[in-house]
Design an enzyme around this catalytic site. Sequence first.
Site, short mmCIF file in Angstrom:
data_model
loop_
_atom_site.label_atom_id
_atom_site.label_comp_id
_atom_site.label_asym_id
_atom_site.label_seq_id
_atom_site.Cartn_x
_atom_site.Cartn_y
_atom_site.Cartn_z
N ALA A 67 1.43 -1.32 -0.05
CA ALA A 67 0.18 0.35 0.14
C ALA A 67 0.84 1.00 -0.24
O ALA A 67 1.99 0.90 1.01
CB ALA A 67 -0.83 -0.52 1.55
N GLY A 112 0.73 -5.00 0.90
CA GLY A 112 -0.86 -5.21 -0.03
C GLY A 112 -0.07 -6.17 -1.16
O GLY A 112 -1.29 -6.43 -2.03
N GLU A 115 -0.94 -9.78 -0.48
CA GLU A 115 -1.58 -9.53 -0.29
C GLU A 115 -4.04 -9.67 -1.10
O GLU A 115 -4.22 -10.49 -1.45
CB GLU A 115 -2.68 -8.69 0.47
CG GLU A 115 -2.22 -8.26 2.02
CD GLU A 115 -2.86 -7.61 2.52
OE1 GLU A 115 -2.50 -5.96 2.62
OE2 GLU A 115 -3.12 -7.58 3.88
N GLU A 135 4.63 -5.00 6.95
CA GLU A 135 3.74 -4.25 7.66
C GLU A 135 4.74 -3.72 8.94
O GLU A 135 4.21 -2.46 10.01
CB GLU A 135 2.61 -3.87 7.91
CG GLU A 135 1.38 -4.20 6.71
CD GLU A 135 2.01 -5.42 5.68
OE1 GLU A 135 2.51 -6.19 6.10
OE2 GLU A 135 0.56 -5.40 4.31
#
Length: 261
Positions: A67, A112, A115, A135
């Site tokens: 992200a 992300g 993910e 993260e």
Amino acid sequence: MSDYETLLVEKDGAVAVVTINRPDKLNALNAAVIRDLGEAFAALEADASVKAVVLTGAGEKAFVAGADISEMKDYGPSEGVAFAQQGQRVFDRIQYGPKPVIAAVNGFALGGGTELAMACDFIYASAKAKFGQPEINLGIIPGFGGTQRLPRLVGRGRALELILTGDMLPADEAYRIGLVNKVVPPEELLAEAKKTAVKMASKGAVALKFAKHSINRGLDTDMDGGQRIEAESFGELCATEDKKEGMTAFLEKRAPKFQDK
Ligand code: COA
């Protein structure tokens, strides 16, 4: 096909290749990419000429490096919840959508990125790909389904180790633990993913949809519930032209011609 600010969508026969196109930011997922992914997958779902999708990243270096940290930096709690839920909705659309989606991971798939790859049906990786949920190094946790999909794919212990350490996993190690289905030389990745997509696209669209539905929804419930979903899906397919054609073709010793109905 359609134009997106942050994506390229190219159709080749019944296969669409979606490329996340922010290579200068290692294809980091900002709000625009997430919005575009949602819109692009909605359009692909509605496009009957597309039967399978390959998702990849632009450039040599990254699939998606996570992200967008510069966007997330100033988020407070309510913005954090909204951002996570927006990403979760879009990734769910990919996982629970009716058409097969292969992640072709061409480089870094971090945060992300891992993910997003996990929301696809399965992952092919370039030998130089690297996976990870870093993260924790930013003082946060995965927010786009990673705490749920990773343990379901690789087991609780391995998921906890990856998420609590933030360590990166090279492609061959990701293959060894079952996160990745196939590792190929970088220059062969897209062709290999497209080859499998073409094979899946030659099947009946309704059977593809119910196969995904049974596995994905079945995994979200218990054995009894999952088998009920399977039996209902099996029953639905028994009402299709494609089932009639598939079985007739077998008995007539010829290749089936599926009509996707
Ligand atoms: N969000 C925003 N920008 C990002 C980004 C992210 N997740 N990942 C990379 N970028 C940007 C960098 O800021 C840099 O931009 P700049 O050229 O304007 O400075 C550009 O992409 C290139 O990245 P850079 O860090 O210079 O490349 P590198 O080869 O040195 O390192 C990585 C590659 C992937 C190891 C490193 O970019 C990285 O650790 N990225 C963040 C990974 C992460 O924590 N993801 C989880 C986020 S929740």
